[in-house]
Design an enzyme around this catalytic site. Structure first.
Site, PDB file in Angstrom:
ATOM      1  N   ASN A 101       0.876  -1.165   0.000  1.00  0.00           N
ATOM      2  CA  ASN A 101       0.000   0.000   0.000  1.00  0.00           C
ATOM      3  C   ASN A 101       0.920   1.222   0.000  1.00  0.00           C
ATOM      4  O   ASN A 101       1.437   1.618   1.039  1.00  0.00           O
ATOM      5  CB  ASN A 101      -0.873  -0.065   1.267  1.00  0.00           C
ATOM      6  CG  ASN A 101      -1.882   1.039   1.332  1.00  0.00           C
ATOM      7  OD1 ASN A 101      -1.835   1.994   0.552  1.00  0.00           O
ATOM      8  ND2 ASN A 101      -2.792   0.935   2.277  1.00  0.00           N
ATOM      9  N   ARG A 116      -2.543  -1.850  -3.568  1.00  0.00           N
ATOM     10  CA  ARG A 116      -3.725  -1.011  -3.489  1.00  0.00           C
ATOM     11  C   ARG A 116      -3.578   0.051  -4.579  1.00  0.00           C
ATOM     12  O   ARG A 116      -2.563   0.752  -4.631  1.00  0.00           O
ATOM     13  CB  ARG A 116      -3.800  -0.344  -2.118  1.00  0.00           C
ATOM     14  CG  ARG A 116      -4.909   0.658  -2.014  1.00  0.00           C
ATOM     15  CD  ARG A 116      -4.862   1.349  -0.673  1.00  0.00           C
ATOM     16  NE  ARG A 116      -5.923   2.338  -0.581  1.00  0.00           N
ATOM     17  CZ  ARG A 116      -5.863   3.423   0.174  1.00  0.00           C
ATOM     18  NH1 ARG A 116      -4.791   3.651   0.911  1.00  0.00           N
ATOM     19  NH2 ARG A 116      -6.866   4.275   0.213  1.00  0.00           N
ATOM     20  N   HIS A 129     -11.877   3.866  -0.601  1.00  0.00           N
ATOM     21  CA  HIS A 129     -11.691   3.047   0.619  1.00  0.00           C
ATOM     22  C   HIS A 129     -12.365   1.683   0.479  1.00  0.00           C
ATOM     23  O   HIS A 129     -12.752   1.054   1.475  1.00  0.00           O
ATOM     24  CB  HIS A 129     -12.240   3.765   1.881  1.00  0.00           C
ATOM     25  CG  HIS A 129     -11.429   4.950   2.295  1.00  0.00           C
ATOM     26  ND1 HIS A 129     -11.981   6.138   2.702  1.00  0.00           N
ATOM     27  CD2 HIS A 129     -10.091   5.117   2.360  1.00  0.00           C
ATOM     28  CE1 HIS A 129     -11.015   6.996   2.996  1.00  0.00           C
ATOM     29  NE2 HIS A 129      -9.855   6.403   2.791  1.00  0.00           N
ATOM     30  N   LEU A 136     -12.431   6.249   9.253  1.00  0.00           N
ATOM     31  CA  LEU A 136     -12.029   7.574   9.726  1.00  0.00           C
ATOM     32  C   LEU A 136     -10.534   7.567  10.017  1.00  0.00           C
ATOM     33  O   LEU A 136     -10.094   7.121  11.079  1.00  0.00           O
ATOM     34  CB  LEU A 136     -12.825   7.953  10.977  1.00  0.00           C
ATOM     35  CG  LEU A 136     -14.354   7.837  10.872  1.00  0.00           C
ATOM     36  CD1 LEU A 136     -15.021   8.202  12.187  1.00  0.00           C
ATOM     37  CD2 LEU A 136     -14.892   8.712   9.734  1.00  0.00           C
ATOM     38  N   ARG A 175      -7.824  17.392   3.606  1.00  0.00           N
ATOM     39  CA  ARG A 175      -8.788  17.602   2.517  1.00  0.00           C
ATOM     40  C   ARG A 175     -10.084  18.192   3.059  1.00  0.00           C
ATOM     41  O   ARG A 175     -10.504  17.851   4.163  1.00  0.00           O
ATOM     42  CB  ARG A 175      -9.088  16.260   1.818  1.00  0.00           C
ATOM     43  CG  ARG A 175      -7.980  15.794   0.911  1.00  0.00           C
ATOM     44  CD  ARG A 175      -8.197  14.380   0.420  1.00  0.00           C
ATOM     45  NE  ARG A 175      -7.412  13.422   1.172  1.00  0.00           N
ATOM     46  CZ  ARG A 175      -7.528  12.104   1.082  1.00  0.00           C
ATOM     47  NH1 ARG A 175      -8.422  11.583   0.256  1.00  0.00           N
ATOM     48  NH2 ARG A 175      -6.774  11.293   1.797  1.00  0.00           N
ATOM     49  N   GLU A 197      -6.553  -3.577   5.130  1.00  0.00           N
ATOM     50  CA  GLU A 197      -6.575  -3.511   3.661  1.00  0.00           C
ATOM     51  C   GLU A 197      -5.543  -4.467   3.059  1.00  0.00           C
ATOM     52  O   GLU A 197      -5.763  -5.040   1.994  1.00  0.00           O
ATOM     53  CB  GLU A 197      -6.290  -2.073   3.213  1.00  0.00           C
ATOM     54  CG  GLU A 197      -7.445  -1.140   3.531  1.00  0.00           C
ATOM     55  CD  GLU A 197      -7.025   0.315   3.627  1.00  0.00           C
ATOM     56  OE1 GLU A 197      -6.156   0.633   4.473  1.00  0.00           O
ATOM     57  OE2 GLU A 197      -7.573   1.136   2.878  1.00  0.00           O
TER      58      GLU A 197
HETATM   59  P1  AMP Z   1      -4.828   6.443   9.367  1.00  0.00           P
HETATM   60  O1  AMP Z   1      -4.824   7.314   8.144  1.00  0.00           O
HETATM   61  O2  AMP Z   1      -5.869   5.364   9.332  1.00  0.00           O
HETATM   62  O3  AMP Z   1      -3.451   5.915   9.708  1.00  0.00           O
HETATM   63  O4  AMP Z   1      -5.254   7.384  10.592  1.00  0.00           O
HETATM   64  C1  AMP Z   1      -4.511   8.518  10.979  1.00  0.00           C
HETATM   65  C2  AMP Z   1      -5.310   9.307  12.020  1.00  0.00           C
HETATM   66  O5  AMP Z   1      -5.607   8.447  13.138  1.00  0.00           O
HETATM   67  C3  AMP Z   1      -4.558  10.515  12.585  1.00  0.00           C
HETATM   68  O6  AMP Z   1      -5.433  11.631  12.651  1.00  0.00           O
HETATM   69  C4  AMP Z   1      -4.175  10.050  13.976  1.00  0.00           C
HETATM   70  O7  AMP Z   1      -4.099  11.119  14.900  1.00  0.00           O
HETATM   71  C5  AMP Z   1      -5.291   9.116  14.345  1.00  0.00           C
HETATM   72  N1  AMP Z   1      -4.818   8.143  15.327  1.00  0.00           N
HETATM   73  C6  AMP Z   1      -3.970   7.119  15.105  1.00  0.00           C
HETATM   74  N2  AMP Z   1      -3.699   6.461  16.259  1.00  0.00           N
HETATM   75  C7  AMP Z   1      -4.390   7.103  17.236  1.00  0.00           C
HETATM   76  C8  AMP Z   1      -4.543   6.910  18.647  1.00  0.00           C
HETATM   77  N3  AMP Z   1      -3.918   5.924  19.290  1.00  0.00           N
HETATM   78  N4  AMP Z   1      -5.355   7.763  19.311  1.00  0.00           N
HETATM   79  C9  AMP Z   1      -6.010   8.746  18.670  1.00  0.00           C
HETATM   80  N5  AMP Z   1      -5.893   8.981  17.336  1.00  0.00           N
HETATM   81  C10 AMP Z   1      -5.111   8.175  16.628  1.00  0.00           C
END
Ligand code: AMP
Length: 396
Positions: free
Chosen positions: A8, A93, A181, A209, A241, A379
């Site tokens: 990915n 991906r 997604h 999210l 975004r 994923e």
């Molecule tokens: P992703 O794109 O799925 O890797 O998600 C990234 C987002 O998840 C960022 O805004 C991070 O701040 C949030 N995030 C990742 N780990 C944590 C955590 N342990 N607690 C709170 N937010 C998190």
């Protein structure tokens, strides 16, 4: 031992997972890893399935190292450490499959050329997805590479929810809502069938999210509507975004403010969202730790926009039985989950605050009309399952 590798590749990170195959072609995760902060200070971590770190590397002066340099490093490392392993395929991906790529496929030069044409529709992702394919083709030209599309899961949804209210000829030319997604949603739909078959057969919204964010309305495990559209810019507010915006703003940017298209693109893709509203960070965790009112406003706007879009999707579904949270924020951020659920109380969502605080798999009260769940997405595993389906006919 045979193995397959899921990749990915994003703008500043490359995630990968190695699955060993037994004699029945059953995949077992043997190692996964991530190169992050590419272009700044790249760092690499590779770990086993039980999170033992098997290799780590920090390039503190590596700002100029490209995706190609880093993949080459990874290949060299793999040659030394996976000597008993024969890699039979790489799966990637690929964010945008457009109108034509609606199922995983083997990539050759002709496919690559077609996918290249979709880069302007996913400028944050597609060029990096394809770059990884090209680099690996150079490093090991004889191993098949399989592209798995984020748009594919949404392909069969009702035609109505794919339309913008624009002239038919433009829709026919491909200006339509695709949705993204998809690998994450497909994985969640599959997991839900294992965890709660009755709910999987019902009306469920999944919220992916993360830094990128969207919602998918699923009826009986199939996508029937989603918040992202022609590009991954539409829908929810994200890390950088803007999500859905009055299209008149774009016209205003260009005609009244004299902005060029590249500048508009930069504002909407890279300077908006949590970063733009807070002026502090695109990272939800950083915003939660801040006492600035702008950080609070950005978090609340994120939650409100998610709940608002969820209301719209509940209308497409004609009701709501469950809401699944996934990805970085969805899996880990109890406060954001609570804010969204509180705004969905009118639909019958009743959050169990204690279960939510400890990130339990079910975070609704027993009496909640809408079942609220947290399911980690994967994923890379979904890509692996697609590779096996394409190579050996296994059911994904
Ligand atoms: P992703 O794109 O799925 O890797 O998600 C990234 C987002 O998840 C960022 O805004 C991070 O701040 C949030 N995030 C990742 N780990 C944590 C955590 N342990 N607690 C709170 N937010 C998190």
């Amino acid at each position: 031992m045979r193995a397959i590798v899921s990749i990915n590749s994003g703008s500043s990170s490359i995630k990968f997972a190695v699955y060993r195959l037994d004699e029945h072609d059953t995949p077992t995760l043997s190692a996964n890893g991530k190169i992050e902060r590419i272009g700044i200070e790249p760092r690499l971590k590779i770990q086993t399935v039980d999170k033992q770190i098997i290799h780590q590397m920090d390039w503190s002066d590596g700002a100029t190292l490209s995706h190609a340099d880093l993949l080459e490093y990874l290949f060299d490392w793999a040659k030394g450490h996976l000597r008993d392993t024969q890699i039979v395929a790489f799966g990637h991906r690929v964010v945008h499959g457009g109108n034509d790529f609606v199922a995983p496929c083997c990539v050759d030069d002709a496919v690559l050329a077609e996918l290249e044409k979709l880069c302007p529709l996913a400028p944050l992702h597609q060029p990096h997805n394809l770059a990884a394919i090209r680099i690996i083709a150079g490093l090991s030209p004889d191993i098949p590479q399989i592209a798995c599309f984020d748009t594919a899961f949404h392909h069969d949804r009702p035609a109505l929810t794919t339309r913008f209210a624009i002239p038919r000829a433009l829709h026919d030319a491909g200006i339509r809502r695709y949705g993204f997604h998809g690998l994450s949603y497909e994985y969640i739909a599959r997991r839900l069938t294992e965890l709660d078959p009755a709910l999987a057969g019902g009306k469920v919204i999944t919220g992916h999210l993360g830094n990128g964010a969207s919602l998918c309305a699923m009826d009986n495990g199939r996508s029937i509507d989603t918040t992202m559209g022609f590009t991954a810019l539409d829908g929810l507010m994200m890390g950088t975004r803007c999500g859905t915006i009055d299209p008149g703003v774009i016209i205003h940017f260009q005609k009244q403010m004299g902005m060029q298209a590249a500048q508009v693109e930069d504002i909407l893709y890279r300077q908006s969202g949590l970063l733009g509203v807070s002026g502090i960070s695109s990272d939800m965790r950083t915003l939660s730790e801040s006492s600035a009112p702008e950080a609070e406003e950005a978090i609340e706007l994120f939650a409100w926009r998610a709940a608002r879009e969820a209301g719209a999707l509940a209308s497409t579904l004609g009701g709501l039985d469950g809401f699944v949270f996934t990805a970085g924020i969805g899996e880990n951020h109890a406060d954001v989950r609570a804010r969204i659920c509180h705004r969905l109380r009118w639909l019958g969502a009743d959050i169990d605050e204690e279960a939510n605080a400890r990130h339990a798999p079910i975070i609704s009260t027993p009496g909640s009309k809408v079942k609220l769940m947290v399911i980690p997405t994967d994923e890379e595993r979904m890509i692996a399952l697609h590779i096996l389906s394409l190579l050996y006919g296994a059911k994904p």
